[in-house]
Design a protein around this motif. Structure first.
Motif, PDB file in Angstrom:
ATOM      1  N   GLU A   1      37.268  31.402  32.182  1.00 27.70           N
ATOM      2  CA  GLU A   1      37.835  31.204  33.517  1.00 27.70           C
ATOM      3  C   GLU A   1      39.294  31.626  33.614  1.00 27.70           C
ATOM      4  O   GLU A   1      39.849  31.746  34.710  1.00 27.70           O
ATOM      5  CB  GLU A   1      37.691  29.735  33.946  1.00 27.70           C
ATOM      6  N   GLN A   2      39.929  31.865  32.463  1.00 29.28           N
ATOM      7  CA  GLN A   2      41.338  32.250  32.477  1.00 29.28           C
ATOM      8  C   GLN A   2      41.549  33.756  32.616  1.00 29.28           C
ATOM      9  O   GLN A   2      42.689  34.211  32.710  1.00 29.28           O
ATOM     10  CB  GLN A   2      42.024  31.734  31.212  1.00 29.28           C
ATOM     11  N   ALA A   3      40.471  34.509  32.679  1.00 27.75           N
ATOM     12  CA  ALA A   3      40.615  35.957  32.856  1.00 27.75           C
ATOM     13  C   ALA A   3      41.353  36.273  34.152  1.00 27.75           C
ATOM     14  O   ALA A   3      42.050  37.294  34.241  1.00 27.75           O
ATOM     15  CB  ALA A   3      39.242  36.621  32.845  1.00 27.75           C
ATOM     16  N   ALA A   4      41.223  35.398  35.140  1.00 22.04           N
ATOM     17  CA  ALA A   4      41.900  35.628  36.416  1.00 22.04           C
ATOM     18  C   ALA A   4      43.413  35.530  36.286  1.00 22.04           C
ATOM     19  O   ALA A   4      44.146  36.025  37.154  1.00 22.04           O
ATOM     20  CB  ALA A   4      41.406  34.627  37.459  1.00 22.04           C
ATOM     21  N   LEU A   5      43.900  34.905  35.215  1.00 18.88           N
ATOM     22  CA  LEU A   5      45.346  34.782  35.003  1.00 18.88           C
ATOM     23  C   LEU A   5      45.940  36.007  34.318  1.00 18.88           C
ATOM     24  O   LEU A   5      47.158  36.155  34.262  1.00 18.88           O
ATOM     25  CB  LEU A   5      45.645  33.543  34.146  1.00 18.88           C
ATOM     26  N   ALA A   6      45.073  36.880  33.815  1.00 20.11           N
ATOM     27  CA  ALA A   6      45.513  38.051  33.058  1.00 20.11           C
ATOM     28  C   ALA A   6      45.511  39.294  33.949  1.00 20.11           C
ATOM     29  O   ALA A   6      45.175  39.242  35.133  1.00 20.11           O
ATOM     30  CB  ALA A   6      44.613  38.246  31.843  1.00 20.11           C
ATOM     31  N   PHE A   7      45.896  40.421  33.344  1.00 12.31           N
ATOM     32  CA  PHE A   7      45.920  41.704  34.037  1.00 12.31           C
ATOM     33  C   PHE A   7      45.099  42.699  33.225  1.00 12.31           C
ATOM     34  O   PHE A   7      45.513  43.115  32.137  1.00 12.31           O
ATOM     35  CB  PHE A   7      47.352  42.223  34.180  1.00 12.31           C
ATOM     36  N   ALA A   8      43.944  43.081  33.747  1.00 11.54           N
ATOM     37  CA  ALA A   8      43.127  44.101  33.101  1.00 11.54           C
ATOM     38  C   ALA A   8      43.517  45.474  33.640  1.00 11.54           C
ATOM     39  O   ALA A   8      43.966  45.596  34.785  1.00 11.54           O
ATOM     40  CB  ALA A   8      41.648  43.838  33.353  1.00 11.54           C
ATOM     41  N   SER A   9      43.351  46.499  32.816  1.00  7.58           N
ATOM     42  CA  SER A   9      43.824  47.832  33.193  1.00  7.58           C
ATOM     43  C   SER A   9      43.185  48.349  34.474  1.00  7.58           C
ATOM     44  O   SER A   9      43.794  49.143  35.198  1.00  7.58           O
ATOM     45  CB  SER A   9      43.581  48.815  32.043  1.00  7.58           C
ATOM     46  N   GLU A  10      41.972  47.900  34.778  1.00 12.61           N
ATOM     47  CA  GLU A  10      41.299  48.379  35.993  1.00 12.61           C
ATOM     48  C   GLU A  10      41.720  47.615  37.254  1.00 12.61           C
ATOM     49  O   GLU A  10      41.364  48.023  38.369  1.00 12.61           O
ATOM     50  CB  GLU A  10      39.778  48.291  35.820  1.00 12.61           C
ATOM     51  N   GLU A  11      42.486  46.549  37.113  1.00 11.52           N
ATOM     52  CA  GLU A  11      42.908  45.756  38.275  1.00 11.52           C
ATOM     53  C   GLU A  11      44.181  46.354  38.870  1.00 11.52           C
ATOM     54  O   GLU A  11      45.257  45.768  38.836  1.00 11.52           O
ATOM     55  CB  GLU A  11      43.122  44.296  37.867  1.00 11.52           C
ATOM     56  N   THR A  12      44.039  47.512  39.423  1.00  9.46           N
ATOM     57  CA  THR A  12      45.202  48.304  39.846  1.00  9.46           C
ATOM     58  C   THR A  12      45.998  47.647  40.965  1.00  9.46           C
ATOM     59  O   THR A  12      47.227  47.735  40.983  1.00  9.46           O
ATOM     60  CB  THR A  12      44.760  49.709  40.271  1.00  9.46           C
ATOM     61  N   ASP A  13      45.328  47.013  41.921  1.00 14.31           N
ATOM     62  CA  ASP A  13      46.053  46.379  43.028  1.00 14.31           C
ATOM     63  C   ASP A  13      46.903  45.217  42.516  1.00 14.31           C
ATOM     64  O   ASP A  13      48.068  45.069  42.914  1.00 14.31           O
ATOM     65  CB  ASP A  13      45.078  45.888  44.101  1.00 14.31           C
TER      66      ASP A  13
END
Length: 352
Positions: free
Chosen positions: A223-235
Motif C-alpha cells: 500500500e506504500q507504493a503510492a508514496l513513491a515515484f515510479a519512472s512511468e508516473e510522469t505526471d
C-alpha cells in the motif's frame, strides 16, 4: 590489540605523511568512494514507511559488535568516506564515537544520519569535537503535520536536535571547531509534495546550508507504493520536479543548496547504472554481512527475495569479497543495464 579491545589493535596504523601527501596534493583517489556501515538496527522511531515498522514482528534489533567494525579496517583504508548509518539510529550505539575515530584514523571522511531523538547538549558537543565531517537529520515534512509519517519522531524534537548541534558548533573554541556540515536528509513522499516548498524557510530557521532530498526507494508494504515515484508516473514526477525546482532556486538566493533526484524514463548510463553508486561503494550490516547497498539487506527474519549478501567480514577478507567474481559480476551486470532481479524495479536505477 590493547587489552581485549579489537578497536585498539596496534596494526591499525594512521596514514603516514607520504600517503597523506599523495591523497591531498596529487589527488590520488581511493578505490572506494564510500563504505556504508549499519552500526545498529535499533531505533525508537516508528516511521510508517519503514520496514522497521511494517516488519516489526520479524525485525532484528542489534548493535554492531566491536570485532565486526574492527574487521572493516581493510575497507576503511581503501574508502574515501565511512557513512555510519543503516536501518537504525546510529547514535544509540555506545561506541559510535570510537567507530568514528577508527574510520578517521583509516583516512576516511565520516558522516552519519540521525533522527535526533537522543540529542542533548552533551551529545551535540561530542559530535562537534569528534572530527566528524557531516551529520544529517532526517525529516519527511517541513512542519509537524507534513512530518507526521515519521511517527514517534516529533518534528520539533528534530528541529531542537539541529539547534543543539549548531549551538555546540558556535560555542566551540574556534581553534578546535571542526568543519562539521549539518544537513537535512529530506524524504519526499508523493502524498505531501507541496510540503517541500517550505524547505528554504526551514533551512533558514535552523541555520542549515544544505538539504538532500530522496524519495521512497524501498517499498516496505504494497500500500506504500503510492508514496513513491515510479519512472512511468510522469505526471506525479513533473509536479514534484516543479516544486523542487522552485524550492532549490529560492534556497540558492539565500546562499543555501537543495539537492534532489527524481526517476527519469530510462536507466542511468553512468554511476555504475545506479544512483547508489554500487560501482564504488558497498554496505555492511551490523552482523558484518557485505551487500551492494542498504536496500538489499533489510534486517528482518523472514524470506526476502531481494536480499543479496556476498560474504561476511568475520569469515572473509572484505577486500577479497569486493573483488570476488560474484560481487564483481553483480556490479558489471548493473553497469551494462542487465541487472540482477533484485534491482530491476528499483527507482535508484532511474534517478536523475
Amino acid at each position: 590489540m590493547i587489552g581485549n579491545d579489537p578497536l585498539r589493535n596496534p596494526a591499525f596504523r594512521a596514514l603516514g605523511l607520504g600517503e597523506r601527501l599523495r591523497e591531498l596534493l596529487l589527488g590520488e583517489r581511493r578505490p572506494l568512494d564510500c563504505v556504508q556501515v549499519e552500526v545498529t538496527s535499533c531505533c525508537a522511531g516508528r516511521c510508517v514507511y519503514c520496514p522497521h515498522t511494517t516488519q516489526a514482528a520479524f525485525w532484528r534489533s542489534r548493535h554492531m559488535p566491536d570485532a565486526v567494525f574492527a574487521a572493516l579496517w581493510p575497507l576503511l583504508r581503501r574508502s574515501g568516506r565511512a557513512h555510519l548509518q543503516g536501518w537504525g539510529e546510529p547514535l544509540l550505539h555506545p561506541r559510535f564515537f570510537d567507530f568514528a575515530a577508527l574510520a578517521r584514523k583509516a583516512g576516511c571522511q565520516v558522516s552519519s544520519t540521525s533522527c535526533g531523538l537522543c540529542m542533548d547538549a552533551d551529545l551535540a558537543a561530542r559530535i562537534v569535537q569528534s572530527g566528524m565531517d557531516m551529520l544529517a537529520f532526517s525529516l519527511a515534512g517541513t512542519d509537524a503535520a507534513s512530518n507526521a509519517a515519521r511517527f514517534g519522531v516529533p518534528f520539533e524534537r528534530v528541529c531542537e536536535a539541529v539547534r543543539l548541534v549548531r549551538a555546540a558548533q558556535h560555542a566551540s573554541d574556534a581553534r578546535k571547531e571542526t568543519a562539521l556540515e549539518v544537513h537535512l536528509a529530506y524524504l519526499l513522499l508523493a502524498d505531501r509534495i507541496d510540503a517541500a516548498a517550505g524547505l528554504p524557510r526551514l533551512m533558514a530557521e535552523l541555520d542549515v546550508r544544505t538539504a538532500v532530498i530522496s524519495t521512497l526507494d524501498y517499498i516496505a508494504a504494497p500500500e506504500q507504493a503510492a508514496l513513491a515515484f515510479a519512472s512511468e508516473e510522469t505526471d506525479k514526477i513533473a509536479r514534484a520536479r516543479a516544486v523542487l525546482e522552485r524550492a532549490a532556486a529560492q534556497a540558492e538566493e539565500d546562499g543555501r543548496e537543495i539537492h534532489y533526484a527524481l526517476p527519469g524514463p530510462r536507466p542511468l548510463a553512468d554511476a555504475g547504472g545506479c544512483r547508489e553508486n554500487v560501482a564504488r561503494s558497498l554496505y555492511v550490516d551490523a552482523d558484518g554481512a557485505l551487500s551492494p547497498c542498504v536496500y538489499l539487506n533489510v534486517p528482518a527474519d523472514r524470506d526476502e527475495p531481494r536480499r543479496r549478501v556476498f560474504g561476511n567480514v568475520l569469515d572473509d577478507d572484505p577486500w577479497a569479497v569486493w573483488n570476488s567474481e560474484a560481487f564483481g559480476g553483480f556490479r558489471a551486470a548493473l553497469a551494462h543495464n542487465a541487472p540482477d532481479a533484485s534491482c530491476l524495479a528499483c527507482p535508484k536505477r532511474f534517478e536523475v
